[in-house]
Design an enzyme around this catalytic site. Structure first.
Site, PDB file in Angstrom:
ATOM      1  N   GLY A 101       4.286  -7.308   6.903  1.00  0.00           N
ATOM      2  CA  GLY A 101       5.486  -9.062   6.615  1.00  0.00           C
ATOM      3  C   GLY A 101       5.232  -8.762   5.225  1.00  0.00           C
TER       4      GLY A 101
ATOM      5  CG  LEU B 204       8.903  -4.924   8.339  1.00  0.00           C
ATOM      6  CD1 LEU B 204       9.706  -4.565   8.170  1.00  0.00           C
ATOM      7  CD2 LEU B 204       9.017  -6.770   8.411  1.00  0.00           C
ATOM      8  CG  ASP B 205       6.007  -3.849   7.074  1.00  0.00           C
ATOM      9  OD1 ASP B 205       6.202  -2.810   6.069  1.00  0.00           O
ATOM     10  OD2 ASP B 205       6.101  -4.370   6.427  1.00  0.00           O
ATOM     11  CD  GLU B 206       4.358  -1.833  14.004  1.00  0.00           C
ATOM     12  OE1 GLU B 206       4.373  -0.725  14.498  1.00  0.00           O
ATOM     13  OE2 GLU B 206       3.903  -2.354  14.166  1.00  0.00           O
TER      14      GLU B 206
END
Length: 285
Positions: free
Chosen positions: A202, A228-230
């Protein structure tokens, strides 16, 4: 001498003995010469992954080789791609207001170190129009206030389709893509995140790292997914910090790492060196 065609064959299949022998024999029968090969058998999934760079006779084009390989595809259960190395992949770069990754990519491309055709730069701000146009590339200004996020993303998709873009690179593009857009760009969109994922996902990861007193900060290039960001991680690197470094120091130190990590990921992608393996990637040297 007749002109030689150059292709890259990538495939995954169930792991079993004789795969390389079968593929090598087929390529030999077609008059092809294997110039480089890498393979990996994953013990967790029991899948076998292969990247082969080959030279073919001038009369054997990509479409013809693709047609001839079909019996082998069926017999060996190959999930494959075949790429003509004469055709460079087309890349579109998205950026917001921090240009270090964009500038690095454009410089590498201009110097011939990044083997892709850059279709242009898209941004929700005007900051990097002059830089982009200095490199002779089109700059596309897509503000968020022109019909909202849905309309802006629709324009982005239309641009990708019109310019035959193969890869979208989020070079510090500070917008969260919608789930719908992420799904449409699955496996064809790379993001640079300014932390060593899975830590500090994040916003403002350097500031959060500073609060925790970490001794290493880093950057992560990954495929974009709705989470998100995974997304599957492609490349990472770190730089050492200590108690004397402020959050702003970390931000400045991280820029070089971010640029290097993203450039590596983009370079590997356009050379067809990355294969997805579930939530992970295989990156062939």
């Amino acid at each position: 001498m007749s002109r030689t065609q150059h292709f890259v064959l990538c495939f995954r299949c169930p792991d079993k003995p004789g795969i390389i022998a079968a593929v090598s024999s087929f390529l030999f029968e077609q008059g092809c010469d294997i110039r480089d090969a890498a393979q990996y058998g994953d013990p967790d999934t029991c899948n076998f992954f292969v990247r082969i760079q080959l030279a073919a006779p001038a009369e054997l084009d990509c479409a013809e080789l693709d047609a001839r390989i079909q019996p082998l595809v069926q017999s060996q259960q190959l999930d494959y791609t075949l790429h003509d190395m004469q055709r460079r992949m087309r890349t579109l770069i998205a950026v917001s207001r921090q240009g270090h990754c964009l500038n690095d990519l454009l410089h590498r491309w201009h110097c011939g170190l990044l083997h892709t055709d850059i279709a242009g730069v898209v941004s929700n701000h005007e900051d990097f129009r002059r830089l982009t146009e200095w490199y002779g590339l089109p700059f596309h200004y897509l503000p968020m206030n022109d019909g909202g996020k849905a309309r802006q993303e629709q324009k982005l998709l239309e641009l990708i389709e019109k310019d035959n873009v193969d890869l979208l690179v989020l070079a510090r593009y500070m917008q969260v893509l919608s789930e719908d857009l992420c799904e449409k760009l699955q496996g064809a969109c790379i993001n640079i995140h300014h932390s060593f994922l899975p830590s500090f996902k994040g916003a403002k990861p350097y500031h959060r790292a500073h609060e925790r007193g970490v001794k290493l900060i880093g950057a992560t290039a990954h495929f974009v997914t709705p989470d998100l960001d995974e997304g599957p991680i492609i490349e990472q690197d770190v730089v050492r910090v200590n108690h004397t470094h402020s959050a702003e120091d970390m931000v400045n130190m991280g820029r070089e790492v971010e640029a290097r990590v993203l450039a590596n990921a983009v370079g590997w992608y356009v050379e067809h060196r990355i294969m997805l393996n579930g939530q992970k990637t295989i990156v062939f040297p």
